[in-house]
Motif scaffolding. Structure first.
Motif, PDB file in Angstrom:
ATOM      1  N   VAL A  34       4.282   1.463   2.348  1.00 29.72           N
ATOM      2  CA  VAL A  34       5.587   1.980   1.920  1.00 29.72           C
ATOM      3  C   VAL A  34       6.216   2.819   3.032  1.00 29.72           C
ATOM      4  CG1 VAL A  34       6.742   3.530   0.303  1.00 29.72           C
ATOM      5  CG2 VAL A  34       4.963   1.983  -0.527  1.00 29.72           C
ATOM      6  N   GLU A  35       7.487   2.504   3.311  1.00 26.25           N
ATOM      7  CA  GLU A  35       8.237   3.264   4.311  1.00 26.25           C
ATOM      8  C   GLU A  35       9.510   3.875   3.737  1.00 26.25           C
ATOM      9  OE1 GLU A  35       8.966   0.637   7.562  1.00 26.25           O
ATOM     10  OE2 GLU A  35       6.840   0.156   7.827  1.00 26.25           O
ATOM     11  N   ALA A  36      10.042   3.249   2.653  1.00 25.25           N
ATOM     12  CA  ALA A  36      11.287   3.755   2.076  1.00 25.25           C
ATOM     13  C   ALA A  36      11.470   3.177   0.676  1.00 25.25           C
ATOM     14  CB  ALA A  36      12.480   3.397   2.957  1.00 25.25           C
ATOM     15  N   MET A  57       5.169   7.192  -0.047  1.00 26.32           N
ATOM     16  CA  MET A  57       4.425   6.883  -1.263  1.00 26.32           C
ATOM     17  C   MET A  57       5.393   6.820  -2.425  1.00 26.32           C
ATOM     18  SD  MET A  57       1.368   9.071  -3.142  1.00 26.32           S
ATOM     19  CE  MET A  57       0.187   8.792  -1.832  1.00 26.32           C
ATOM     20  N   VAL A  58       5.194   5.833  -3.316  1.00 32.69           N
ATOM     21  CA  VAL A  58       5.970   5.721  -4.540  1.00 32.69           C
ATOM     22  C   VAL A  58       5.002   5.695  -5.707  1.00 32.69           C
ATOM     23  CG1 VAL A  58       7.545   4.308  -5.898  1.00 32.69           C
ATOM     24  CG2 VAL A  58       7.861   4.485  -3.418  1.00 32.69           C
ATOM     25  N   LEU A  59       5.179   6.637  -6.622  1.00 30.79           N
ATOM     26  CA  LEU A  59       4.341   6.723  -7.822  1.00 30.79           C
ATOM     27  C   LEU A  59       5.198   6.370  -9.025  1.00 30.79           C
ATOM     28  CD1 LEU A  59       2.743  10.080  -6.767  1.00 30.79           C
ATOM     29  CD2 LEU A  59       1.380   8.074  -7.267  1.00 30.79           C
ATOM     30  N   PRO A  68       0.837  -1.205   0.000  1.00 35.15           N
ATOM     31  CA  PRO A  68       0.000   0.000   0.000  1.00 35.15           C
ATOM     32  C   PRO A  68       0.869   1.251   0.000  1.00 35.15           C
ATOM     33  CG  PRO A  68      -0.825  -1.604   1.587  1.00 35.15           C
ATOM     34  CD  PRO A  68       0.501  -2.129   1.109  1.00 35.15           C
ATOM     35  N   GLY A  69       0.533   2.189  -0.837  1.00 37.84           N
ATOM     36  CA  GLY A  69       1.339   3.395  -0.989  1.00 37.84           C
ATOM     37  C   GLY A  69       2.219   3.349  -2.216  1.00 37.84           C
ATOM     38  N   SER A  70       2.342   2.172  -2.858  1.00 38.38           N
ATOM     39  CA  SER A  70       3.037   2.049  -4.142  1.00 38.38           C
ATOM     40  C   SER A  70       1.970   1.970  -5.217  1.00 38.38           C
ATOM     41  CB  SER A  70       3.907   0.794  -4.149  1.00 38.38           C
ATOM     42  OG  SER A  70       4.379   0.528  -5.460  1.00 38.38           O
ATOM     43  N   VAL A  71       1.905   2.973  -6.069  1.00 36.62           N
ATOM     44  CA  VAL A  71       0.777   3.076  -6.993  1.00 36.62           C
ATOM     45  C   VAL A  71       1.242   3.526  -8.379  1.00 36.62           C
ATOM     46  CG1 VAL A  71      -0.925   3.544  -5.206  1.00 36.62           C
ATOM     47  CG2 VAL A  71       0.300   5.436  -6.237  1.00 36.62           C
ATOM     48  N   ALA A  72       0.392   3.260  -9.343  1.00 31.21           N
ATOM     49  CA  ALA A  72       0.639   3.710 -10.710  1.00 31.21           C
ATOM     50  C   ALA A  72       0.338   5.201 -10.829  1.00 31.21           C
ATOM     51  CB  ALA A  72      -0.228   2.926 -11.685  1.00 31.21           C
ATOM     52  N   ALA A  73       1.174   5.899 -11.566  1.00 24.18           N
ATOM     53  CA  ALA A  73       0.916   7.323 -11.800  1.00 24.18           C
ATOM     54  C   ALA A  73      -0.420   7.526 -12.494  1.00 24.18           C
ATOM     55  CB  ALA A  73       2.049   7.926 -12.625  1.00 24.18           C
TER      56      ALA A  73
END
Length: 444
Positions: free
Chosen positions: A276-278, A305-307, A116-121
């Motif tokens: 997501v933490e890092a 968050m990673v987009l 969670p927090g890693s998502v597609a742009a």
């Protein structure tokens, strides 16, 4: 002469340019139904162009004139594979042109990508553009740092929207619930990360410069990552490099947000337990073949968050041939090919689904013209014995959003903007709100 009857599946630029080309190239009268699963037309012009890029969004005015051309109809709320099949369309039309674009992001293929927090742009873009498939609560921006993977214009758009304040976006068409979430954003640091150097980035200079002009964000580029080898680069690359090297010389002014533009780094792992933490990155360089390879030197960024914005790809359509390797519909000059490489009668493709996610919005115009040339060469006239899709949809009880319904949605969005004292329009959120603007979905 019997009218040539054509179904265009997809109402984005590729689909509407296809409709326009048909009105100009057909040898006789032509009836064109532009079919979309959404209740709204214009595809990425409505749901992909950043809300603060109003000059690009004005392309919708051109597309609108095509939809208002005699013989052209918009049929929204009709989904291929659910409401109608490819076989249904070939039964009801002399030809079918598929123009559904490239709807999903490519994945990074690294550990932790599904946290969670890693998502597609694309999901994030759909969110701030008010796409009816996205809930306005899909994102909260309740983390102090965000990483955007990619150095193209979509990445720039995402970074710019995250970096801007709600008052800066107030005059745009961002949905009101989304604007309120942006107003509560806790993001203070944004990292935009590219695997290669500045000379390889896919930015256009105009969009790139906009990042440097954000009043609420300091732009920071490490000096060693802005170094570019001597070479005879195209003008756009030279301009991009100049901008990036100017940023590398800037001294941060203590603005509320900080934008770190990074190069020569590739993500190798997204770290976290429940979310997501890092983000773990590896320093890169080019080998003798020009391929990106790791150096074995790593760094870890604390982000919530990673987009990912590393390219689009098309998805297969029900009962339509698809090349899973190239992620396009196999075709020759727009003629869809079967597994033996032979054209399938009456079946065509245009846009990104035809050629892959390349070019700009206007590229779809020449692309559509090529497909239509193939179509009219193959099928100069219509078959009077074909049934009407209208009758089929009525039998199945399919609710159809016609063009007049779309105009009611437009009017409601303009009225909402006036009530909120916000620009020319504010997008409605969700299908229910759109359907509520007219009495009920109609049959064509």
């Amino acid at each position: 002469m019997t009218s040539l009857r054509v179904a265009v599946v997809g109402s984005g630029p590729a689909g509407i340019y296809t409709a326009e080309a048909l009105t100009k190239q057909a040898f006789g009268p032509v009836e064109i139904d532009v079919i979309d699963r959404l209740p709204t037309p214009y595809g990425l012009v409505r749901y992909g162009v950043a809300p603060d890029h109003t000059s690009i969004k004005s392309i919708a005015n051109y597309l609108k004139r095509v939809l208002e051309t005699p013989g052209v109809r918009f049929l929204g709320g009709v989904e291929l594979g659910t409401d109608v099949s490819a076989a249904d369309l070939l039964t009801c039309y002399d030809a079918v042109v598929y123009c559904t674009g490239a709807m999903v992001d490519r994945k990074l293929g690294i550990p932790g990508e599904d946290l969670p927090g890693s998502v597609a742009a694309t999901d994030f873009v759909n969110w701030y553009c008010g796409h009816p498939d996205m809930s306005p609560e899909a994102f909260s921006l309740d983390v102090p740092a965000v990483a955007v993977i990619g150095v193209g214009n979509v990445a720039v758009d995402v970074v710019r929207i995250v970096a801007k304040t709600a008052p800066e976006l107030r005059e745009t068409d961002v949905p009101e619930p989304v604007l309120q979430i942006l107003d509560k954003s806790e993001v203070r640091e944004i990292h935009m990360i590219g695997r290669r150097g500045p000379e390889h980035a896919k930015f256009t200079t105009k969009e790139l410069r906009e990042l440097g002009d954000l009043p609420g964000a300091d732009v920071v580029v490490p000096a060693d990552e802005a170094v570019v080898p001597e070479g005879d680069y195209p003008r756009q690359i030279k301009n991009n490099v100049t901008v990036i090297q100017e940023w590398a010389e800037r001294v941060p002014e203590g603005r509320p947000r900080r934008l770190n533009v990074r190069f020569w780094l590739r993500p190798v792992e997204i770290i976290g337990t429940d979310r997501v933490e890092a983000l773990r990155l590896e320093r890169t360089h080019l080998d003798e073949t020009g391929s990106v390879v790791g150096t074995g030197e790593y760094e870890t960024l604390p982000v919530g968050m990673v987009l990912r914005s590393v390219g689009y790809q098309s998805v297969p359509l029900p009962d339509v041939p698809f090349d899973n390797r190239a992620k396009v519909v196999p075709n020759r000059a727009g003629r869809v090919l079967d597994e033996t490489g032979q054209p399938i009668p009456g079946t065509y493709v245009a846009g990104w689904l035809k050629r892959g996610p390349t070019g700009v919005i206007g590229t779809n115009k020449s692309d559509a013209a090529e497909t239509v040339r193939s179509l009219v060469a193959d099928i100069p006239g219509g078959d009077p014995g074909k049934p009407r899709l209208d009758d089929l949809l009525k039998q199945r009880g399919t609710a159809v959003v016609v063009y007049e319904n779309w105009l009611a949605i437009e009017a409601a969005e303009a009225a909402l903007a006036r009530s909120l004292a916000r620009g020319e329009r504010v997008k409605l959120v969700g299908r229910e709100a759109m359907y509520a603007t007219f009495t009920k979905p109609a049959h064509p």
